[in-house]
Scaffold this motif. Sequence first.
Motif, PDB file in Angstrom:
ATOM      1  N   ARG A 212       1.006   4.206   1.971  1.00 28.86           N
ATOM      2  CA  ARG A 212       1.831   4.942   1.005  1.00 28.86           C
ATOM      3  C   ARG A 212       3.037   4.187   0.444  1.00 28.86           C
ATOM      4  NH1 ARG A 212       1.298  10.179   4.760  1.00 28.86           N
ATOM      5  NH2 ARG A 212       0.995   8.451   6.206  1.00 28.86           N
ATOM      6  N   PRO A 213       3.775   3.410   1.257  1.00 24.78           N
ATOM      7  CA  PRO A 213       4.938   2.717   0.664  1.00 24.78           C
ATOM      8  C   PRO A 213       4.556   1.789  -0.493  1.00 24.78           C
ATOM      9  CG  PRO A 213       5.121   2.721   3.050  1.00 24.78           C
ATOM     10  CD  PRO A 213       3.743   3.247   2.725  1.00 24.78           C
ATOM     11  N   ILE A 214       3.324   1.292  -0.533  1.00 23.14           N
ATOM     12  CA  ILE A 214       2.899   0.477  -1.682  1.00 23.14           C
ATOM     13  C   ILE A 214       2.199   1.366  -2.700  1.00 23.14           C
ATOM     14  CG2 ILE A 214       1.284  -1.330  -2.438  1.00 23.14           C
ATOM     15  CD1 ILE A 214       1.867  -2.850   0.149  1.00 23.14           C
ATOM     16  N   ARG A 215       1.290   2.203  -2.225  1.00 12.96           N
ATOM     17  CA  ARG A 215       0.471   3.005  -3.151  1.00 12.96           C
ATOM     18  C   ARG A 215       1.312   3.966  -3.989  1.00 12.96           C
ATOM     19  NH1 ARG A 215      -2.390   5.155   0.489  1.00 12.96           N
ATOM     20  NH2 ARG A 215      -1.927   7.349   0.161  1.00 12.96           N
ATOM     21  N   LYS A 216       2.333   4.532  -3.368  1.00 10.72           N
ATOM     22  CA  LYS A 216       3.135   5.529  -4.083  1.00 10.72           C
ATOM     23  C   LYS A 216       4.349   4.915  -4.773  1.00 10.72           C
ATOM     24  CE  LYS A 216       1.811   9.585  -1.347  1.00 10.72           C
ATOM     25  NZ  LYS A 216       0.980  10.311  -2.248  1.00 10.72           N
ATOM     26  N   ALA A 217       4.494   3.612  -4.685  1.00 16.68           N
ATOM     27  CA  ALA A 217       5.645   2.968  -5.334  1.00 16.68           C
ATOM     28  C   ALA A 217       5.474   3.004  -6.848  1.00 16.68           C
ATOM     29  CB  ALA A 217       5.768   1.523  -4.857  1.00 16.68           C
ATOM     30  N   HIS A 218       6.577   3.013  -7.552  1.00 16.43           N
ATOM     31  CA  HIS A 218       6.564   2.994  -9.010  1.00 16.43           C
ATOM     32  C   HIS A 218       5.827   1.726  -9.479  1.00 16.43           C
ATOM     33  CE1 HIS A 218       7.930   3.214 -13.069  1.00 16.43           C
ATOM     34  NE2 HIS A 218       8.559   2.056 -12.961  1.00 16.43           N
ATOM     35  N   ASP A 219       6.086   0.606  -8.785  1.00 15.89           N
ATOM     36  CA  ASP A 219       5.424  -0.660  -9.107  1.00 15.89           C
ATOM     37  C   ASP A 219       4.833  -1.218  -7.802  1.00 15.89           C
ATOM     38  OD1 ASP A 219       4.723  -3.257  -9.690  1.00 15.89           O
ATOM     39  OD2 ASP A 219       6.574  -3.726 -10.788  1.00 15.89           O
ATOM     40  N   PRO A 220       3.549  -0.915  -7.505  1.00 14.58           N
ATOM     41  CA  PRO A 220       2.949  -1.326  -6.222  1.00 14.58           C
ATOM     42  C   PRO A 220       3.012  -2.834  -5.971  1.00 14.58           C
ATOM     43  CG  PRO A 220       1.566   0.309  -7.281  1.00 14.58           C
ATOM     44  CD  PRO A 220       2.616  -0.073  -8.292  1.00 14.58           C
ATOM     45  N   ARG A 221       2.846  -3.631  -7.030  1.00 17.79           N
ATOM     46  CA  ARG A 221       2.894  -5.091  -6.829  1.00 17.79           C
ATOM     47  C   ARG A 221       4.272  -5.526  -6.349  1.00 17.79           C
ATOM     48  NH1 ARG A 221       0.421  -5.881 -12.089  1.00 17.79           N
ATOM     49  NH2 ARG A 221      -1.823  -6.033 -11.840  1.00 17.79           N
ATOM     50  N   LYS A 222       5.280  -4.959  -7.009  1.00 23.20           N
ATOM     51  CA  LYS A 222       6.668  -5.288  -6.649  1.00 23.20           C
ATOM     52  C   LYS A 222       6.950  -4.860  -5.199  1.00 23.20           C
ATOM     53  CE  LYS A 222      10.688  -6.727  -7.757  1.00 23.20           C
ATOM     54  NZ  LYS A 222      10.756  -8.152  -7.931  1.00 23.20           N
ATOM     55  N   ALA A 223       6.467  -3.667  -4.842  1.00 18.87           N
ATOM     56  CA  ALA A 223       6.691  -3.173  -3.470  1.00 18.87           C
ATOM     57  C   ALA A 223       6.059  -4.131  -2.466  1.00 18.87           C
ATOM     58  CB  ALA A 223       6.092  -1.768  -3.317  1.00 18.87           C
TER      59      ALA A 223
END
Length: 241
Positions: A212-223
């Motif tokens: 979730r911390p990557i998938r739900k991020a506004h910009d998954p690549r940046k996360a």
Amino acid sequence: MDPKDRIIFALDVPSLSEAEKYAGMLKDHVGVFKVGLELFVACGPAVIEAVKKSGQGIFLDMKFHDIPETVRGAMRSASALGAEFITVHCDEGGALLKAAVEGNTGSAKVLGVTVLTSLSDESLKEIGIDTNKYRTPLDLVLHRARLAKLAGCAGVVCSGHEVDSVKNEFGPDFIVVTPGIRSSGDAVGDQKRVVTPYEAIYNGADYIVVGRPIRKAHDPRKAAELIAREIGKALKDRRGD
Ligand code: C5P
């Protein structure tokens, strides 16, 4: 190993098209894609083939849990799919873990799931654990990791709170994968034994599972990039340079 290669991204999505979307988006930002129950039940082995096209490894998170003969057969089928890691639950003991290792006829690394990161101290009683003997999740993690090691597993899955102790007891080559990763601003959701990416790697984890911390991020690549940066810093601090 590049810091980003230590990130296992959990493809907790319900369809092939969504899995392909995230695999395409994140293939240069993480090292391994985790195919778990939701995706595998929906799509079957076809999803492994599709995600493999990203060029990254597959963590097939089946968390097998059945009688030894059934798990041996399931592992035989799973290991033919060409995953790098496959998981089995530790809580049914050594016979089941041994059957899983024997059923692995491919080149996968079999990992034992010790105590889910969604369980807390209070959960142990609820699931019937003798809390006089195993007072904390750590006590139980060490007991189960020992069973996994004796059965020939390549490593275990445990929270960042237990990594240090597992590595101390079973040595640096026994692989530790840590889920339950959250940075300070992240929603915890159903996870209980959480740590930051920095803490998990600093404590000795070889890989971290992040969903979730990557998938739900506004910009998954940046996360994912920020997490890789934290991993890099933790590795540096561990080495003491
Ligand atoms: O980062 P997030 O909480 O979304 O990631 C959860 C993922 O980690 C799920 O795919 C879950 O199956 C997996 N996992 C876990 N705890 C374990 C083993 C795997 O949360 N002990």
